[in-house]
Design a protein around this motif. Structure first.
Motif: not given
Length: 370
Positions: A24-26, A39-45, A241-244
């Protein structure tokens, strides 16, 4: 992991819930979903992946030996900070990289440490720290803080035309010295004075965990730990990297600055597992082990990660220095000063933890308002 001697890692299925979140993050990044969802998906991951890295590092430390395990954990335990710093450097976002480092230190010594003190001493009398350990760690904390204040002093001492070159030279030279100091700290920690860092709880746990196993079972366990560690590190790098890459859109959507995301969101995600371990240890009364986790994490950032990023910037021709944003530098120094005074005092109650949490919340409000 040197920081986690005496702490029994929590299971949390070794971070495997992240497997459900990673696709889901990807997809959220590929199909440009709402930045808040990204942000929520990647931070939780990252939170679950940090648990997997911690568990795997502890398992590998048992196979590789204390020193090798310490070096491995010191590096991989800060995967988010290292990744965020390196990616930001490559993209020329030096203030973002520096903000992540400051945020990691503040969350460790104010948020996590504050929760630790409240949990350990609530409904109890005044408690005490290990005096020798507290004074040693507080001295190392102050050295870390002073090295980050010196560039500010340099800016007041040289003409504007010369200052950038002077600060860059100072930062690179001092970074090499700090890396050597960190190596000396590891030698002190694991070699000459390791008795200062051994708790009765750690020895008891070690005795309970010593069960005979076959060489084949050990090799299988080692292979599983290495595989899980590599997968978790790669996935953490991917999510960070996705977040940044989407930080600007996230900031616009949430109505905050990019610095706010760097100082609070990423460090909290990275330090969440460590915080759970610390609170669990403090509830059992093993506050000294919890303090070692927190202070050692700060030392890893100040004596290893930040100098390492300066050296990386040197290699890729990016002027990464120890001169941070003035407000961030002052906030970090005052926070370290408060914690240093608490450690030197040698005693604490839950009100001390509440004060640290209040200071952290105040900084959140100030950073949001900037």
């Amino acid at each position: 992991m040197p920081a986690q001697t005496g702490l029994r890692p929590l299971n949390m299925k070794h971070g495997w819930p992240a497997l459900a979140l990673l696709p889901l993050a990807a997809l959220s990044s590929i199909f440009n979903w709402n930045p808040a969802i990204i942000l929520v998906l990647n931070i939780t991951s990252i939170i679950f992946l940090s648990q997997a890295i911690t568990a795997s590092s502890v398992e590998l430390a048992a196979h590789l030996g204390e020193l090798q395990g310490a070096l491995l954990s010191a590096t991989l335990g800060n995967t988010v900070e290292l990744t965020a710093g390196i990616v930001a450097l490559v993209h020329g976002q030096i203030p973002f990289a520096q903000s992540v480092m400051v945020g990691s230190i503040l969350s460790d010594i104010l948020l996590v440490f504050g929760c630790c003190l409240v949990t350990a001493s609530y409904n109890k009398d005044v408690l005490g720290f290990n005096n020798a350990l507290a004074k040693t760690l507080s001295s190392l904390m102050m050295i870390t803080a002073v090295t980050m204040l010196l560039p500010t002093a340099l800016y007041a001492s040289f003409p504007i035309a010369e200052i950038n070159k002077k600060v860059l030279l100072f930062s690179r030279g001092t970074s090499l010295v700090l890396l050597l100091l960190y190596g000396g700290y590891l030698y002190f920690y694991l070699g000459t004075h390791n008795y200062l860092f051994i708790s009765d709880n750690a020895e008891t746990d070690s005795d309970e965990d010593d069960e005979p196993s076959s060489p084949l079972a050990n090799r299988a366990k080692l292979a599983l730990s290495v595989t899980r560690l590599i997968a978790a590190v790669v996935a953490t790098i991917f999510c960070t990297e996705i977040v940044i890459e989407n930080t600007s859109d996230m900031a616009d959507t949430l109505g905050v600055t990019e610095v706010f995301i760097a100082i609070f969101f990423l460090p909290i995600a990275s330090n969440s597992t460590e915080g759970v371990h610390v609170i669990a240890a403090s509830r059992t009364g093993d506050t000294d082990s919890a303090i070692r986790v927190i202070i050692d994490s700060l030392l890893q950032i100040g004596l290893f990660v930040i100098p390492f990023l300066v050296v990386i910037g040197w290699c890729v021709a990016e002027p990464m220095t120890l001169f941070f944003d003035s407000f961030q530098t002052v906030a970090m120094f005052l926070a370290i000063l408060v914690v240093n005074h608490l450690l030197r005092d040698g005693q604490y109650a839950y009100i001390h933890g509440a004060m640290l949490l209040a200071l952290y919340c105040s900084l959140v409000v100030v950073m949001y308002a900037r």
